[in-house]
Design a protein around this motif. Structure first.
Motif, PDB file in Angstrom:
ATOM      1  N   LEU A 134      11.864  27.684 119.160  1.00 53.00           N
ATOM      2  CA  LEU A 134      11.693  28.105 120.562  1.00 53.00           C
ATOM      3  C   LEU A 134      10.476  27.427 121.187  1.00 53.00           C
ATOM      4  O   LEU A 134      10.508  26.999 122.343  1.00 53.00           O
ATOM      5  CB  LEU A 134      11.520  29.628 120.651  1.00 53.00           C
ATOM      6  N   MET A 135       9.417  27.334 120.405  1.00 52.61           N
ATOM      7  CA  MET A 135       8.216  26.638 120.898  1.00 52.61           C
ATOM      8  C   MET A 135       8.541  25.190 121.228  1.00 52.61           C
ATOM      9  O   MET A 135       8.060  24.630 122.217  1.00 52.61           O
ATOM     10  CB  MET A 135       7.093  26.691 119.854  1.00 52.61           C
ATOM     11  N   LYS A 137      11.480  23.890 122.029  1.00 49.70           N
ATOM     12  CA  LYS A 137      12.292  23.857 123.250  1.00 49.70           C
ATOM     13  C   LYS A 137      11.385  23.974 124.479  1.00 49.70           C
ATOM     14  O   LYS A 137      11.480  23.197 125.425  1.00 49.70           O
ATOM     15  CB  LYS A 137      13.293  25.011 123.199  1.00 49.70           C
ATOM     16  N   ASP A 138      10.467  24.943 124.442  1.00 48.61           N
ATOM     17  CA  ASP A 138       9.569  25.162 125.588  1.00 48.61           C
ATOM     18  C   ASP A 138       8.617  23.976 125.788  1.00 48.61           C
ATOM     19  O   ASP A 138       8.325  23.591 126.920  1.00 48.61           O
ATOM     20  CB  ASP A 138       8.763  26.457 125.400  1.00 48.61           C
ATOM     21  N   ASP A 141      10.638  21.316 127.449  1.00 51.54           N
ATOM     22  CA  ASP A 141      10.856  21.705 128.849  1.00 51.54           C
ATOM     23  C   ASP A 141       9.576  21.487 129.657  1.00 51.54           C
ATOM     24  O   ASP A 141       9.608  20.943 130.764  1.00 51.54           O
ATOM     25  CB  ASP A 141      11.264  23.182 128.952  1.00 51.54           C
ATOM     26  N   ALA A 142       8.461  21.923 129.085  1.00 54.04           N
ATOM     27  CA  ALA A 142       7.169  21.753 129.766  1.00 54.04           C
ATOM     28  C   ALA A 142       6.907  20.278 130.031  1.00 54.04           C
ATOM     29  O   ALA A 142       6.374  19.906 131.085  1.00 54.04           O
ATOM     30  CB  ALA A 142       6.043  22.357 128.927  1.00 54.04           C
ATOM     31  N   ASP A 147       4.915  21.008 133.244  1.00 56.63           N
ATOM     32  CA  ASP A 147       4.487  22.386 133.455  1.00 56.63           C
ATOM     33  C   ASP A 147       3.355  22.720 132.476  1.00 56.63           C
ATOM     34  O   ASP A 147       3.589  23.102 131.320  1.00 56.63           O
ATOM     35  CB  ASP A 147       5.702  23.307 133.233  1.00 56.63           C
ATOM     36  N   LEU A 150       3.263  26.405 130.993  1.00 58.62           N
ATOM     37  CA  LEU A 150       4.184  26.635 129.874  1.00 58.62           C
ATOM     38  C   LEU A 150       3.662  25.959 128.603  1.00 58.62           C
ATOM     39  O   LEU A 150       3.729  26.526 127.505  1.00 58.62           O
ATOM     40  CB  LEU A 150       5.585  26.108 130.239  1.00 58.62           C
ATOM     41  N   ASP A 153       1.037  28.045 127.116  1.00 62.55           N
ATOM     42  CA  ASP A 153       1.662  29.192 126.466  1.00 62.55           C
ATOM     43  C   ASP A 153       2.159  28.810 125.061  1.00 62.55           C
ATOM     44  O   ASP A 153       1.959  29.555 124.093  1.00 62.55           O
ATOM     45  CB  ASP A 153       2.830  29.667 127.355  1.00 62.55           C
ATOM     46  N   VAL A 154       2.766  27.636 124.944  1.00 63.75           N
ATOM     47  CA  VAL A 154       3.249  27.166 123.638  1.00 63.75           C
ATOM     48  C   VAL A 154       2.080  27.031 122.668  1.00 63.75           C
ATOM     49  O   VAL A 154       2.142  27.476 121.521  1.00 63.75           O
ATOM     50  CB  VAL A 154       3.974  25.807 123.780  1.00 63.75           C
TER      51      VAL A 154
END
Lengths: 236, 236
Positions: A134-135, A137-138, A141-142, A147, A150, A153-154
């Motif tokens: 999930l990290m 993926k994020d 995406d970031a 971003d 985001l 956050d990761v």
């Protein structure tokens, strides 16, 4: 006019390279999830598939390297365009290493299926792998969205992965001390957990590249630091 | 005329970056040797020094990154000049990782000095570290001299390091099974051995960059492959 032409040609090139990165990301995420699934379900066929598929990730990294060199040579990017191309090289190297770790997990799984299962560790390991996936993926995406929030956050979530790893390390020590017949299996399981913890570090490094791209500065290292097992002294 | 001017300015820039790489190499080699010495001699002060000095290696990597970005932006290198700059980035990343591994060895050493010593492993580990340090020296010499033959030799020697690691892995399993009180110390020692084995992989990657620079091709992977412990199933 000429500037504008050069700039949009660069943007098209960059999009093509980014598409390769996203493809690498998709394959690497699948490798992580499949490797963890193969471990928990003792599925040697799936483990073999993970090992075989790693070559695709390696090939993509080669292509990213070649494309980036081509873009630098042809477009002569400077300033933030150049930063972007250099960060792409780093991100693809990070993904390639994660693919290697997943492959290594799959190798060890093929051995572990021949041994007595040890406690609930494979389930915890799979949870840890899902978190890292999930990290990843994020982080990607970031990267695509530029971003920084985001990405930040990761970076912070890597502490959870480290905590899961530290808990597993202690669990393995306990299993080994309780019954020496668990030692070999626990050594393999421990390596698998460590591989996932390292993937978390690579994903964090991707997130840091995003922060760097957006802000022009690498984040200073104020995140809670990781693997504390070097300092574990068990009661003997 | 203009071409010649650009070319020699590039060469001067490259020499400056290469000087940074050699400085990184010197510090990293010292870190490996000191970390291994601290382990064998149970010297906590030396271990602390290794941990503290790692920041210098990290700083140098940052400087190499900045310099390379500057050289690409200002000189717009193409073809083999561009390959050279990109390989410098990879080599400095490899050295930085080796520095991290040495630092991690030193952390674990500070814990191990509080425990009962386990057999002759620290001496074997130090021998392994010396081997990797020599490989690193040769890989960097091969880089400076553009000596593909020496680089090829370094690649092949990584098999010896892998063999030393595999032997140590089996030794640790035996110690742990004989006496559970050895387990925690052996887990740390095993990690240290694995760190050195990984340094060997990074040095091999430097050697491969040299082959790539000289020949324009990455060596195909025909060297005997490495860590066979994923496949170890101990008799139980």
């Amino acid at each position: 006019m000429n500037d504008r032409h050069i700039s949009s040609a660069f943007d098209r090139d960059l999009e093509a390279v980014q598409a390769l990165i996203m493809k690498m990301g998709g394959l690497t995420e699948a490798a992580i999830l499949d490797a963890a699934k193969a471990l928990e379900e003792r599925d040697d066929d799936l483990a073999r598939k993970v090992r075989e598929n790693d070559a695709q990730i390696d090939d993509l990294e080669e292509r990213v390297n070649e494309e980036c060199a081509r873009v630098i040579a042809i477009r002569g990017p400077v300033a933030s365009d150049l930063r972007t191309v250099l960060s792409v090289l780093k991100i693809s190297a990070n993904l390639e290493r994660c693919g290697d770790y997943a492959k290594n997990m799959a190798k060890r799984t093929s051995v572990l299926v021949q041994m007595q299962p040890v406690g609930g560790a494979p389930r915890s390991i799979r949870r840890m792998a899902r978190e890292v996936e999930l990290m990843m993926k994020d982080a990607l995406d970031a990267y695509i969205q530029r971003d920084a929030e985001l990405a930040e956050d990761v970076r912070m979530r890597d502490a959870d992965v480290d905590q899961m790893y530290n808990a597993l390390f202690r669990e393995f020590l306990t299993h080994m001390m309780e019954d020496p017949r668990n030692i070999t299996a626990c050594m393999h399981l421990h390596f698998i957990a460590k591989n996932i913890e390292r993937m978390g570090d690579h994903v964090t490094s991707i997130a840091e590249q995003v922060v760097y791209l957006v802000s022009g500065k690498m984040p200073t290292d104020d995140r809670p630091k990781g693997d504390s097992t070097p300092y574990i002294v068990e009661e003997q």
